[in-house]
Design a protein around this motif. Structure first.
Motif, short mmCIF file in Angstrom:
data_model
loop_
_atom_site.label_atom_id
_atom_site.label_comp_id
_atom_site.label_asym_id
_atom_site.label_seq_id
_atom_site.Cartn_x
_atom_site.Cartn_y
_atom_site.Cartn_z
N UNK A 39 0.85 -1.19 0.00
CA UNK A 39 0.00 0.00 0.00
C UNK A 39 0.88 1.24 0.00
N UNK A 40 1.90 1.23 0.85
CA UNK A 40 2.83 2.37 0.91
C UNK A 40 3.49 2.59 -0.44
N UNK A 41 3.93 1.50 -1.06
CA UNK A 41 4.59 1.59 -2.37
C UNK A 41 3.64 2.14 -3.42
N UNK A 42 2.39 1.70 -3.41
CA UNK A 42 1.41 2.19 -4.39
C UNK A 42 1.17 3.69 -4.22
N UNK A 43 1.08 4.14 -2.98
CA UNK A 43 0.88 5.57 -2.74
C UNK A 43 2.11 6.35 -3.20
N UNK A 44 3.29 5.85 -2.88
CA UNK A 44 4.52 6.52 -3.29
C UNK A 44 4.67 6.54 -4.81
N UNK A 45 4.28 5.45 -5.46
CA UNK A 45 4.34 5.42 -6.93
C UNK A 45 3.38 6.44 -7.54
N UNK A 46 2.20 6.56 -6.95
CA UNK A 46 1.20 7.49 -7.46
C UNK A 46 1.63 8.95 -7.26
N UNK A 47 2.13 9.25 -6.05
CA UNK A 47 2.48 10.63 -5.74
C UNK A 47 3.87 11.02 -6.24
N UNK A 48 4.74 10.02 -6.39
CA UNK A 48 6.12 10.31 -6.75
C UNK A 48 6.93 10.81 -5.56
N UNK A 49 6.38 10.69 -4.37
CA UNK A 49 7.02 11.17 -3.14
C UNK A 49 7.06 10.06 -2.11
N UNK A 50 8.10 10.06 -1.26
CA UNK A 50 8.14 9.13 -0.14
C UNK A 50 7.10 9.53 0.89
#
Length: 144
Positions: A39-50
């Protein structure tokens, strides 16, 4: 019809249902070893931010709170209030909890009660991964 199924699957795979956008800074609260890192990775991939943690001292565009049964309901209400203090423009706020039957599964009524105490409405739980549900919170009077 097949096209709609592919679009819905892609949205879920890219975490778009969270309401975050490219460039958003998303803060996560109560992270622990049991969270679903996908889930964290998907959010980071979507936003482009850690993702940033609760010690981040600047305004954020969205919030994810990891919640488990056995944690104090008043603590959840306090966490929601603390998390939304740094939130810009009524950005998305999510409480993620283990699904029923999983270790730490939290009752949606507990989340709803804590949200109400914090001045928020809680939506119907949404499946966000194999083991976690998400409940989106909105300030009273802020639409659906």
């Amino acid at each position: 019809m097949l096209y709609l199924c592919i679009v819905n699957q892609t949205a879920s795979q890219n975490a778009e249902e969270f309401g975050f956008h490219a460039g958003d800074i998303v803060q996560q609260w109560l992270w622990d070893d049991d969270v679903d890192d996908s889930i964290c990775t998907k959010i980071e991939d979507l936003t482009g931010e850690d993702l940033v943690d609760e010690d981040y001292g600047t305004a954020v565009d969205g919030v994810v709170i990891w919640w488990r049964d056995g944690d104090d309901e008043d603590t959840l209400a306090d966490t929601i209030v603390d998390a939304t203090t740094m939130l810009e423009d009524n950005g998305p706020v999510w409480v993620l909890a283990p699904k029923p039957g999983r270790p730490g599964a939290a009752s949606s009524s507990t989340v709803q009660s804590a949200a109400k105490t914090a001045g928020m409405n809680a939506a119907t739980p949404l499946t966000v991964s194999k083991d976690w549900n998400g409940i989106r919170l909105r300030a009273f009077g802020k639409g659906r």
